[in-house]
Every structure is written in C-alpha cells, then in structure tokens.
Design an enzyme around this catalytic site. Structure first.
Site, PDB file in Angstrom:
ATOM      1  N   CYS A 176      75.909 -72.650 -43.582  1.00 10.29           N
ATOM      2  CA  CYS A 176      76.444 -71.232 -43.222  1.00 10.29           C
ATOM      3  C   CYS A 176      76.513 -70.298 -44.409  1.00 10.29           C
ATOM      4  CB  CYS A 176      77.677 -71.350 -42.563  1.00 10.29           C
ATOM      5  SG  CYS A 176      77.984 -69.679 -41.443  1.00 10.29           S
ATOM      6  N   HIS A 226      77.130 -76.643 -37.812  1.00 12.24           N
ATOM      7  CA  HIS A 226      78.595 -76.753 -38.027  1.00 12.24           C
ATOM      8  C   HIS A 226      78.834 -78.134 -37.201  1.00 12.24           C
ATOM      9  CE1 HIS A 226      79.815 -73.580 -40.528  1.00 12.24           C
ATOM     10  NE2 HIS A 226      79.445 -72.942 -39.590  1.00 12.24           N
TER      11      HIS A 226
END
Length: 243
Positions: free
Chosen positions: A94, A193
């Site tokens: 990210c 994630h």
C-alpha cells in the site's frame, strides 16, 4: 543459514495488521531451520541495506507517508535503489508500495516524491476501494491465485513494469486496468492486506527463496505442509469468484 529481515518504519507504516507478514516470514524460515533476525529500521536508523536480506515496508496514512517520503528520498534513495537493483528481496504494501514508485499525488494536489525504484506513479482517487481481492500471479514460471483485502483510494499506474498479478475479483492498482501490484527483480509491491503472506504461502516462499539464493547461492528450501492455508484460500476464492 540466517536471514535478516529489515522492517522499515514499523512505528509509522503499520496499518491493517501488516506486521503479520514479518511474523509469517520468520515462522516459515524457523520451521525450516533457518535463523531469522528482525531489524527495525526507523527514521534515525543508519543502514545502507547491505545488512538486510529481506526488506518490508507497510502502509500508512498521508501524514505518515509525508514523513517517510522525506526520509526515503532525502536520506535513503540512492542506497535503497542500489540494493533493489542488486536483487535485494523487498515486499512493499500500500503506502510503502506507492513510495517505491515515482510519486504519490495527494487529494490536495501535493506531490510526495518516491524513490523511483518502481516505474509507476500514484494519484489520489475520489473513491475508496475496499473489498476482497483475488488475482492470478505468474511468478518464477508458476501460475497461482493470491487472495487479500484492499483498502485504498490511491490509484497506481504502471509504466514499463510488470504487475504482480491480473485481477480476477476486486479493484487492484486502480480499478481500471485489471492489474494488481508490481514487480521488478526481487522487489514486489501490492495493495493486498490481510496480511498477504499468511494467506498466500507460495508468495511467502518465493520471497524466502529469493533471499536465500542471493545470499547463499541456489539452495532449494524445504517444502512445508500448507494444506490448511490452501483450504482457507480456496474458500475465499469460491466465495468471490463467479463461475
């Protein structure tokens, strides 16, 4: 054998439980009799990245990314890019992924420079992409599905670089081109994630194997029984992939 895992900015880039990636790498090494040292790398930690074998960068908010961007670009860009070009194994998630690219342009128009190790850039979008993601990866000549969970509004666009995988379900890099993540030599960026490595043991072992090969020459790591991981992985795939 011993591997050193460098955990960059654990106090700043620590969203969504991505520390679980460090724990997974450590445990999967230990199960094979490989010693592991986890080395936190903070803003004031001195390193030229020759003392680590696997480097991990997690995700953070815009405020934390500004602090990290300043530290990376002003103090570490030259050494980190050199290590990446010398096949250091890197996993970035990210916000960490975005800062390995050329820049991240925020919603207010501010441009946070990255180190340019990945030929990609990111711009803030007006829609938050939050959902489960399934991709098909093609790594080391092996195709396999990966699962994860995305939560980002940044839209990343790849230029002269390959994606980590092709999106089967979810948004991926930008919700437009069906690409997710990026890879260059032994460096990988992704929005997955979850954390990503416990859910995708094949990917975790690719990182471990590449670090072993770089440090010790080609030495095949022992296989592990990942039957439980594959049961949970397949359950997610069946739930979200429409036939």
């Amino acid at each position: 054998m011993k591997l050193v895992i460098g955990h960059m900015y654990p106090d700043l880039l620590n969203l969504y439980g991505d520390r679980g990636n460090i724990l997974t790498l450590k445990r999967r090494c230990e199960w094979r009799g490989i010693d592991v040292e986890v080395k936190p790398i903070m803003v004031d930690t001195k390193t030229n990245f020759t003392d680590v074998d696997i480097l991990f960068l997690g995700g953070g908010s815009d405020r934390e990314q500004k602090i990290v961007s300043d530290d990376l670009t002003l103090k570490r860009a030259k050494n980190l890019k050199a290590a990446i070009n010398d096949y250091l194994t890197v996993l970035s998630i990210c916000g960490g992924y975005q800062l390995l690219g050329k820049y991240y342009k925020t919603g207010t128009g501010n441009k946070l420079p990255g180190i340019g190790a990945l030929d990609a850039y990111t711009v803030a979008g007006n829609r938050r992409m939050i959902e489960n993601v399934i991709i098909e990866a093609d790594l080391n000549g092996k195709k396999f599905k990966m699962v994860g969970f995305e939560n980002h509004s940044g839209k990343t666009y790849l230029e002269n670089i390959k994606p980590l995988g092709i999106v089967i379900s979810g948004n991926g890099n930008n919700g437009e081109d069906h690409m997710e993540g990026a890879m260059y030599k032994n460096t990988y960026g992704t929005y997955l994630h979850g954390p990503v490595l416990p859910k995708n043991p094949e990917f975790a072992d690719i990182l471990i194997q590449s670090a072993i090969n770089r440090k010790y020459g080609k030495k095949e790591i022992d296989p592990l029984d990942d039957s439980f991981e594959h049961i949970t992985q397949n359950a997610i795939i069946k739930r979200f992939v429409k036939k």
